[in-house]
Design an enzyme around this catalytic site. Structure first.
Site, PDB file in Angstrom:
ATOM      1  N   HIS A 122       0.814  -1.225   0.000  1.00 27.75           N
ATOM      2  CA  HIS A 122       0.000   0.000   0.000  1.00 27.75           C
ATOM      3  C   HIS A 122       0.845   1.273   0.000  1.00 27.75           C
ATOM      4  O   HIS A 122       0.284   2.369  -0.150  1.00 27.75           O
ATOM      5  CB  HIS A 122      -0.931   0.032   1.214  1.00 27.75           C
ATOM      6  CG  HIS A 122      -1.964  -1.047   1.224  1.00 27.75           C
ATOM      7  ND1 HIS A 122      -2.810  -1.279   0.160  1.00 27.75           N
ATOM      8  CD2 HIS A 122      -2.285  -1.973   2.176  1.00 27.75           C
ATOM      9  CE1 HIS A 122      -3.599  -2.297   0.444  1.00 27.75           C
ATOM     10  NE2 HIS A 122      -3.298  -2.744   1.656  1.00 27.75           N
ATOM     11  N   ASP A 159      -3.153 -10.527  -2.266  1.00 27.07           N
ATOM     12  CA  ASP A 159      -3.708  -9.977  -1.032  1.00 27.07           C
ATOM     13  C   ASP A 159      -5.161  -9.570  -1.274  1.00 27.07           C
ATOM     14  O   ASP A 159      -5.531  -9.176  -2.379  1.00 27.07           O
ATOM     15  CB  ASP A 159      -2.891  -8.760  -0.607  1.00 27.07           C
ATOM     16  CG  ASP A 159      -3.205  -8.267   0.789  1.00 27.07           C
ATOM     17  OD1 ASP A 159      -2.430  -8.565   1.705  1.00 27.07           O
ATOM     18  OD2 ASP A 159      -4.221  -7.565   0.955  1.00 27.07           O
ATOM     19  N   HIS A 161      -6.687  -6.978  -0.248  1.00 34.71           N
ATOM     20  CA  HIS A 161      -6.783  -5.542  -0.503  1.00 34.71           C
ATOM     21  C   HIS A 161      -5.955  -5.184  -1.737  1.00 34.71           C
ATOM     22  O   HIS A 161      -4.885  -5.757  -1.961  1.00 34.71           O
ATOM     23  CB  HIS A 161      -6.272  -4.746   0.702  1.00 34.71           C
ATOM     24  CG  HIS A 161      -7.025  -5.009   1.965  1.00 34.71           C
ATOM     25  ND1 HIS A 161      -6.611  -5.945   2.892  1.00 34.71           N
ATOM     26  CD2 HIS A 161      -8.176  -4.469   2.448  1.00 34.71           C
ATOM     27  CE1 HIS A 161      -7.468  -5.960   3.900  1.00 34.71           C
ATOM     28  NE2 HIS A 161      -8.422  -5.094   3.657  1.00 34.71           N
TER      29      HIS A 161
END
Length: 308
Positions: A122, A159, A161
């Site tokens: 991220h 993942d 996300h």
């Protein structure tokens, strides 16, 4: 050959506030689960500052250093924190993926798993977020391209996300293919199919909430594996998040431990076909401790099997 496990005790010194899902126990449980496995165990070096500057600007690194507390916590956003040991942990995490690339491309190991924290996918070019400080998977890809002179590197992120940071860092990198599957809708809200990179080098695969392994397998067989075969990577980087597991508290996909074994096995088969089996995997999410350790162990066991 063998599978390398690259980690360091400094990664346990990144501490988040009580109740935070990205906790020290995540890595402790993983290392305990991997203890009986036959692995080449390697200490993660500190990444050099020049390594970090390969993907993040100097001002960003300076801001992180200013935010690092001498005690307690520094808060970057609503869920991303720094403790006194966080930057050393992040430099070890970045150093682990670089060492993994060097070992795999140098013939010291068939494949490698970086058991690290904080995670990385991220972290955008100049923004820390989503528990992440440095873009580890993107850094591994750029190191392979720039330092080792590869022409094509693929990053596969499973993942739950979306890997918005990796997407941001590799958006303009025509030598890299990023394939990322994610639950949608879900934080961080990115990952639409029309987000395809400056050179159509990004493939986003949104998966609906409550979907499970069957839907995932169909998407990977129908979209991911053909795209990888067309791209013909010389190295595959895996962003290995285990929070699509049915027991994970932060999302709503219903993958089983066996689904993580399957996806790893299939990526290993493709790597064997296209790039002499060369894979470097790095830990991302996964927040139910039992599900995380079981799925991660299954992932590493498939890497070991492929290295034989």
């Amino acid at each position: 050959m063998t599978t390398a496990l690259i980690t360091h005790a400094d990664c346990l010194d990144h501490v988040n506030p009580e109740g935070h899902p990205e906790r020290v126990a995540r890595l402790e449980h993983i290392l305990h689960a991997l203890e009986p496995l036959d692995l080449l165990r390697v200490g993660a070096p500190m990444a050099a500052e020049d390594d970090i500057l390969r993907i993040h600007p100097a001002a960003y690194l300076a801001d992180l250093r200013k935010a690092r507390p001498n005690e307690g916590f520094g808060q970057i956003d609503g869920d991303t924190f720094l403790s006194p040991g966080s930057l050393d942990a992040a430099f070890r995490a970045a150093g682990a993926v670089i060492r993994g690339v060097d070992m795999v491309l140098g013939g010291e190991a068939q494949n490698a798993f970086a058991a690290i924290r904080p995670p990385g996918h991220h972290a955008e070019t100049d923004t820390a977020m989503g528990f992440c400080l440095f873009g580890n998977a993107a850094l591994a890809a750029k190191h392979a391209l720039d330092h080792h002179g590869l022409s094509r590197v693929a990053v596969v992120d499973f993942d739950v996300h979306h890997g918005n940071g990796t997407q941001d860092l590799l958006w303009d990198e025509k030598r890299a293919l990023l394939i990322t599957s994610q639950q949608m809708p879900l934080w961080p809200g990115s990952g639409r199919v029309d987000e395809d990179g400056a050179y159509e080098n990004i493939l986003n695969i949104p998966l609906p909430p409550e979907s499970g392994g069957a839907e995932m397998r169909a998407a990977y067989q129908g979209q991911v594996f053909p795209r990888l075969r067309d791209f013909k990577p010389e190295l595959i980087i895996i962003s290995a998040g285990f929070d699509a597991h049915q027991d994970d508290p932060l999302a709503n996909l219903n993958w089983s431990t066996q689904d993580f074994a399957w996806i790893t096995q299939q990526l290993c088969i493709l790597a064997d076909e296209m790039c002499d089996g060369r894979i470097v995997s790095t830990l991302e999410g996964g927040y139910d401790l039992n599900a995380l350790s079981a799925a991660c162990k299954a992932h590493v066991e498939e890497l070991i099997e492929a290295s034989k």
